[in-house]
Design a protein around this motif. Structure first.
Motif, mmCIF file in Angstrom:
data_model
loop_
_atom_site.group_PDB
_atom_site.id
_atom_site.type_symbol
_atom_site.label_atom_id
_atom_site.label_comp_id
_atom_site.label_asym_id
_atom_site.label_seq_id
_atom_site.Cartn_x
_atom_site.Cartn_y
_atom_site.Cartn_z
ATOM 1 N N ILE A 141 0.693 -1.571 -0.077
ATOM 2 C CA ILE A 141 -0.055 0.320 0.327
ATOM 3 C C ILE A 141 0.994 1.312 -0.387
ATOM 4 O O ILE A 141 1.990 1.340 0.611
ATOM 5 C CB ILE A 141 -1.053 0.406 0.970
ATOM 6 N N VAL A 142 0.375 2.360 -0.768
ATOM 7 C CA VAL A 142 1.303 3.552 -1.225
ATOM 8 C C VAL A 142 -0.005 4.771 -0.220
ATOM 9 O O VAL A 142 -1.654 4.687 -0.401
ATOM 10 C CB VAL A 142 1.320 3.879 -2.353
ATOM 11 N N THR A 143 0.619 5.612 0.337
ATOM 12 C CA THR A 143 -0.501 6.830 1.421
ATOM 13 C C THR A 143 0.405 7.808 1.125
ATOM 14 O O THR A 143 0.426 8.945 1.941
ATOM 15 C CB THR A 143 0.700 5.737 3.037
ATOM 16 N N PRO A 144 -0.377 8.545 0.062
ATOM 17 C CA PRO A 144 0.175 9.639 -0.401
ATOM 18 C C PRO A 144 -0.431 10.925 0.279
ATOM 19 O O PRO A 144 -1.623 10.557 0.565
ATOM 20 C CB PRO A 144 0.540 9.706 -2.041
ATOM 21 N N ASN A 145 -0.511 11.937 0.322
ATOM 22 C CA ASN A 145 -1.400 13.205 0.765
ATOM 23 C C ASN A 145 -1.600 13.835 -0.229
ATOM 24 O O ASN A 145 -0.966 13.660 -0.962
ATOM 25 C CB ASN A 145 0.037 14.045 2.485
ATOM 26 N N ARG A 146 -2.178 14.693 -0.065
ATOM 27 C CA ARG A 146 -3.391 16.050 -0.776
ATOM 28 C C ARG A 146 -2.215 16.571 -2.509
ATOM 29 O O ARG A 146 -2.133 15.732 -3.479
ATOM 30 C CB ARG A 146 -3.825 16.421 -0.493
ATOM 31 N N TYR A 147 -0.760 16.695 -1.275
ATOM 32 C CA TYR A 147 0.296 16.658 -3.016
ATOM 33 C C TYR A 147 0.831 15.624 -3.459
ATOM 34 O O TYR A 147 1.147 15.332 -4.593
ATOM 35 C CB TYR A 147 0.931 18.003 -2.131
ATOM 36 N N GLU A 148 0.794 14.492 -2.808
ATOM 37 C CA GLU A 148 1.835 13.072 -2.793
ATOM 38 C C GLU A 148 0.853 12.946 -3.939
ATOM 39 O O GLU A 148 1.557 12.743 -5.213
ATOM 40 C CB GLU A 148 2.283 13.040 -2.070
ATOM 41 N N ALA A 149 -0.417 12.885 -3.835
ATOM 42 C CA ALA A 149 -0.979 12.350 -5.082
ATOM 43 C C ALA A 149 -1.371 13.246 -5.968
ATOM 44 O O ALA A 149 -1.633 12.246 -7.140
ATOM 45 C CB ALA A 149 -2.646 12.494 -4.049
ATOM 46 N N ALA A 167 -7.306 8.444 -7.129
ATOM 47 C CA ALA A 167 -5.946 6.904 -6.385
ATOM 48 C C ALA A 167 -6.100 6.818 -7.759
ATOM 49 O O ALA A 167 -5.485 5.563 -7.743
ATOM 50 C CB ALA A 167 -7.501 6.718 -5.448
ATOM 51 N N GLN A 168 -7.205 6.528 -8.971
ATOM 52 C CA GLN A 168 -7.465 5.159 -9.613
ATOM 53 C C GLN A 168 -6.017 5.273 -10.612
ATOM 54 O O GLN A 168 -5.475 4.490 -10.914
ATOM 55 C CB GLN A 168 -8.100 5.494 -10.509
ATOM 56 N N MET A 169 -5.333 7.020 -11.096
ATOM 57 C CA MET A 169 -4.241 7.072 -11.377
ATOM 58 C C MET A 169 -3.407 6.594 -11.053
ATOM 59 O O MET A 169 -2.159 6.247 -11.678
ATOM 60 C CB MET A 169 -3.969 8.684 -12.314
ATOM 61 N N ILE A 170 -3.095 6.732 -9.884
ATOM 62 C CA ILE A 170 -2.222 6.500 -9.280
ATOM 63 C C ILE A 170 -1.954 4.957 -9.453
ATOM 64 O O ILE A 170 -0.718 3.893 -9.417
ATOM 65 C CB ILE A 170 -1.695 6.524 -7.689
ATOM 66 N N VAL A 174 1.313 4.658 -12.233
ATOM 67 C CA VAL A 174 2.748 4.337 -11.179
ATOM 68 C C VAL A 174 2.200 2.361 -9.960
ATOM 69 O O VAL A 174 3.159 2.034 -9.812
ATOM 70 C CB VAL A 174 2.147 4.669 -9.601
ATOM 71 N N ARG A 175 1.339 1.698 -10.730
ATOM 72 C CA ARG A 175 1.482 0.730 -10.540
ATOM 73 C C ARG A 175 1.384 0.292 -9.308
ATOM 74 O O ARG A 175 1.433 -0.889 -8.408
ATOM 75 C CB ARG A 175 2.490 -0.393 -11.286
ATOM 76 N N ALA A 176 0.476 1.043 -8.401
ATOM 77 C CA ALA A 176 0.871 0.485 -7.367
ATOM 78 C C ALA A 176 -0.960 -0.448 -7.070
ATOM 79 O O ALA A 176 -1.330 -0.558 -7.280
ATOM 80 C CB ALA A 176 -0.015 1.408 -6.698
ATOM 81 N N LYS A 177 -0.179 -1.384 -5.606
ATOM 82 C CA LYS A 177 -1.198 -2.395 -5.526
ATOM 83 C C LYS A 177 -2.475 -1.389 -4.795
ATOM 84 O O LYS A 177 -3.742 -2.049 -5.320
ATOM 85 C CB LYS A 177 -1.119 -3.026 -4.991
ATOM 86 N N VAL A 178 -2.359 -1.043 -4.165
ATOM 87 C CA VAL A 178 -3.826 0.101 -3.191
ATOM 88 C C VAL A 178 -2.964 1.173 -2.760
ATOM 89 O O VAL A 178 -1.902 1.481 -2.304
ATOM 90 C CB VAL A 178 -3.954 -0.797 -2.157
ATOM 91 N N VAL A 179 -4.119 1.715 -2.858
ATOM 92 C CA VAL A 179 -3.255 3.175 -2.829
ATOM 93 C C VAL A 179 -4.666 3.701 -1.845
ATOM 94 O O VAL A 179 -6.051 3.973 -2.127
ATOM 95 C CB VAL A 179 -3.576 4.578 -3.857
ATOM 96 N N LEU A 180 -4.015 4.571 -0.966
ATOM 97 C CA LEU A 180 -4.603 5.478 0.024
ATOM 98 C C LEU A 180 -4.345 6.670 0.058
ATOM 99 O O LEU A 180 -3.228 7.158 0.606
ATOM 100 C CB LEU A 180 -4.559 5.063 1.354
ATOM 101 N N VAL A 193 -10.512 12.416 5.466
ATOM 102 C CA VAL A 193 -11.275 11.890 5.056
ATOM 103 C C VAL A 193 -10.704 11.573 3.881
ATOM 104 O O VAL A 193 -9.995 11.981 3.146
ATOM 105 C CB VAL A 193 -12.992 12.579 4.025
ATOM 106 N N ASP A 194 -10.031 9.739 4.166
ATOM 107 C CA ASP A 194 -9.172 9.109 2.348
ATOM 108 C C ASP A 194 -10.145 8.476 2.079
ATOM 109 O O ASP A 194 -11.224 7.795 1.940
ATOM 110 C CB ASP A 194 -8.520 7.913 3.830
ATOM 111 N N ILE A 195 -9.101 8.380 0.924
ATOM 112 C CA ILE A 195 -9.971 7.382 -0.143
ATOM 113 C C ILE A 195 -9.149 6.087 -0.351
ATOM 114 O O ILE A 195 -7.659 5.946 -0.610
ATOM 115 C CB ILE A 195 -9.976 8.332 -2.011
ATOM 116 N N TRP A 196 -9.026 5.543 -0.474
ATOM 117 C CA TRP A 196 -9.122 4.075 -0.600
ATOM 118 C C TRP A 196 -9.465 2.919 -1.955
ATOM 119 O O TRP A 196 -10.670 3.174 -2.256
ATOM 120 C CB TRP A 196 -9.639 2.520 0.420
ATOM 121 N N PHE A 197 -8.313 2.691 -2.758
ATOM 122 C CA PHE A 197 -8.585 2.002 -4.261
ATOM 123 C C PHE A 197 -7.474 0.808 -4.760
ATOM 124 O O PHE A 197 -6.187 0.861 -4.191
ATOM 125 C CB PHE A 197 -8.742 2.902 -5.680
ATOM 126 N N ASP A 198 -8.041 -0.429 -4.617
ATOM 127 C CA ASP A 198 -7.481 -1.232 -4.531
ATOM 128 C C ASP A 198 -7.725 -2.115 -6.122
ATOM 129 O O ASP A 198 -7.025 -3.332 -6.216
ATOM 130 C CB ASP A 198 -7.733 -2.931 -3.944
#
Length: 273
Positions: A141-149, A167-170, A174-180, A193-198
């Motif tokens: 999992i990768v956990t970027p904040n707003r600016y990193e995302a 989240a979908q784009m990353i 970027v081939r991230a398995k799960v993005v938060l 508020v966080d967004i999870w996408f796997d």
């Protein structure tokens, strides 16, 4: 991943920088591990001179020394989960990615630590590209904040729909398995508020909002708490939910110390007493 350990408790490893003010980095990670009854080990990537007002100096550790720390822990103690924080430069990011591959590390939580919650860029472009191409694709999992995302997705983020699109784009590019995608840097009701996408499931994760200026170390603490719960055997989405609850509680007992932004209260049950 080597799960053999002489310890009677689960073990987690943090690969990150030292915060002399004690609010973030290695110090926050080890306190978070300890709170969750997980034995914390560390590989220090840089030493900072900082306090609640800001960072005055940063000194990178040689990549060979970072690798030596990782292997010393891994080959003797064994680890069940790993998190990365500030990796500071291209050389250290490359070295860490090589160790993740060589040691077949599975439960890897990558906190990108590229941009602060206020929008200040912390890594140069070479380091960002190395993180993007070499390390993030290896993470659970990768956990970027707003600016990193925004950097990782190349999309502006100003709304909940923007967070979802990022989240979908990353995940795809970027081939991230799960993005938060974390909403700590968002305004108003979206703060926290966080967004999870796997790749299949998109979830909006919320907890109560805590109004405090003392939020130093929240990103480090969240990623360390996720790693701690993974070391304890939780599945990934459960680990994230539990980590968010922990950070919310720690924010409720944030420490009003120094003249600037204080840290969260990692051991809040003791502070409550």
């Amino acid at each position: 991943m080597n799960s053999q350990t002489t310890s009677t408790v689960p073990v987690a490893l943090t690969i990150a920088g030292s915060d002399s003010g004690g609010g973030a980095g290695i110090q926050a990670d080890l306190r978070t591990f300890a709170f969750h009854c997980v034995h914390g080990t560390s590989a220090i990537t840089c030493v900072t001179a900082q306090n609640t007002l800001g960072v005055m100096r940063v000194d990178p550790i040689p990549p060979e020394a970072v690798v030596a720390q990782i292997r010393a822990v891994y080959e003797d103690i064994g680890v069940q989960a790993v998190k990365t924080g500030m990796l500071i430069n291209k050389e250290i990011i490359t070295a860490v990615a090589e160790q993740v591959e060589a040691l077949q590390i599975q439960n890897l939580v990558v906190d990108p630590v590229m941009v602060s919650r206020t929008g200040a860029q912390l890594l140069d472009n070479d380091a960002v590209n190395t993180l993007r191409h070499l390390l993030i694709p290896k993470a659970a999992i990768v956990t970027p904040n707003r600016y990193e995302a925004q950097i990782l997705s190349s999309l502006p983020i100003n709304s909940l729909d923007d967070m979802r699109a990022a989240a979908q784009m990353i995940h795809r590019n970027v081939r991230a398995k799960v993005v938060l995608v974390k909403g700590g840097g968002m305004q108003g009701k979206l703060c926290g508020v966080d967004i999870w996408f796997d790749g299949h499931k998109m979830e909006t994760l919320t907890t109560k909002h805590v109004e405090t200026k003392n939020s130093h170390g929240t990103g480090c603490t969240l990623s360390a708490a996720i790693a701690a719960h993974l070391a304890l055997g939780s599945d990934l989405i459960t680990a994230v939910r539990q980590a968010k609850e922990y950070v919310t509680s720690a924010l409720s007992y944030a420490l009003d110390i120094g003249k600037g932004q204080g840290p969260v209260g990692h051991f809040f049950p003791l502070l409550n007493k």
